[in-house]
Enzyme design. Structure first.
Site, short mmCIF file in Angstrom:
data_model
loop_
_atom_site.label_atom_id
_atom_site.label_comp_id
_atom_site.label_asym_id
_atom_site.label_seq_id
_atom_site.Cartn_x
_atom_site.Cartn_y
_atom_site.Cartn_z
N ASP A 126 85.18 97.06 30.93
CA ASP A 126 86.32 97.38 30.07
C ASP A 126 87.39 98.15 30.85
OD1 ASP A 126 84.82 96.22 28.03
OD2 ASP A 126 83.99 98.14 27.40
N TYR B 230 70.90 99.33 17.68
CA TYR B 230 72.07 98.82 16.96
C TYR B 230 71.89 98.93 15.45
CZ TYR B 230 73.34 96.57 21.40
OH TYR B 230 73.67 96.31 22.70
#
Length: 335
Positions: free
Chosen positions: A265, A112
């Protein structure tokens, strides 16, 4: 064109919008990948893309940097048919980046670059009731809500939507490792979830979010908070939901699983697609039958299963024509 004459929207998604970098070929650790491909990322943004591909008119509300990656996200989302007029760009922080790979054993690895990234700068200036109420539903997560101002803005948007009979959807998409003090997230969920019409949790998330690892008990606890349609996804075992006290379980189709990233999702996008198309508001949804919601959840499992057969969160999100044969039609009202 004035605000009052703007075209209607179906769903406003708000929260993190990131750039996911995928390797040119899976099977390598992040450190070994020689070539990367940028894609849209962030759970609410993935849901927006999924909705657009299924034929709805979604919008993405959030914050990205004024850097090249922020421009990339605006352009890529717009090309998918997502309204980006409220995707604010800022020079105060950079767009968040995530590098994702699967090693030879199929284990995912993430690197990240989103500490203090632009997504966290959501605030009061982003709360636009007129824009929210152009839509029939709103959808959010919890991943970017580390600042108090972002939390207050999110709660305010949920309050606006719920007070105006919109379908309010939340997939917290919990990332506990990102919270220095996870009790802050627990307190935030205690404020957000009672404002929601629909809450989707994975089986792995229910313990933290509801205090029980038993899906049926988690559904009951969400319903007790005021969530009309609580849903728990069970991976290859499908999903279970609770509607007016009745438990409904739907199976998942068999899938050749390559990467589970983004499956939730896809599920949420497909479920919201059906809820908006068939009901359009919270009061109308209250007249739904268990059979109708079972059909929509079955379709949502179908879409989620297609996502896992491709690498990355968005590549497998299907277009309407690809799932036309399994997209349910609302049965005529009896009587």
């Amino acid at each position: 064109m004035s605000e009052g004459t703007q075209p209607p929207l179906d769903v406003v998604c708000f929260g993190e919008t990131l750039v996911d970098f995928l390797p040119s070929a899976p099977g390598q650790r992040v450190r070994d990948v020689p070539e990367w491909r940028p894609c849209t990322g962030g759970s609410p943004a993935n849901v927006a893309v999924g909705l657009a591909r299924l034929g709805l008119r979604p919008a993405m509300l959030g914050v990205v940097g004024s850097d090249e990656f922020g421009h990339f996200l605006r352009e890529r989302l717009a090309s998918e048919g997502v309204d980006v007029s409220r995707l604010r760009q800022t020079a105060e922080a950079r767009t968040g980046l995530v590098f994702i790979s699967l090693d030879a054993r199929g284990e995912r690895s993430f690197t990240y670059f989103r500490t203090r990234s632009a997504e966290f700068l959501l605030g009061g200036e982003d709360v636009d009731a007129g824009f929210l109420l152009r839509a029939k539903a709103v959808h959010c997560g919890s991943n970017s809500l580390h600042r108090q101002e972002a939390r207050e803005a999110t709660v305010r948007m949920l309050e606006v939507a719920r007070g105006a009979d919109r379908i309010v959807s939340c997939d917290p998409n919990l990332r506990l490792h990102a919270w220095e003090d996870p009790s802050e997230l627990k307190g935030l969920l205690a404020r957000m979830l009672p404002l929601c019409t629909v809450v989707k949790l994975s089986e792995e998330e229910i313990g933290f979010a509801t205090g029980t690892d038993v899906p049926d008990e988690a559904l009951a606890r969400l319903a007790a908070l005021g969530v009309a349609l609580p849903v728990v996804t069970l991976g290859e075992r499908g999903a279970v939901l609770l509607w007016k006290g009745e438990r409904v379980h739907v199976p998942a189709p068999r899938a050749r699983v390559l990467d589970t990233t983004g499956a939730g999702d896809g599920f949420v996008a497909a479920l919201l697609h059906g809820l908006v198309r068939w009901y359009g508001g919270a009061r109308a949804l209250s007249e739904a039958t268990c059979a109708e919601l079972a059909a929509l959840a079955t379709f949502a499992c179908e879409v989620g299963s297609r996502v896992v057969e491709r690498f990355g969160a968005v590549d497998g999100l299907p277009r309407a024509e690809e799932v036309a044969a399994v997209m349910p039609s609302r049965p005529p009202a009896s009587g």
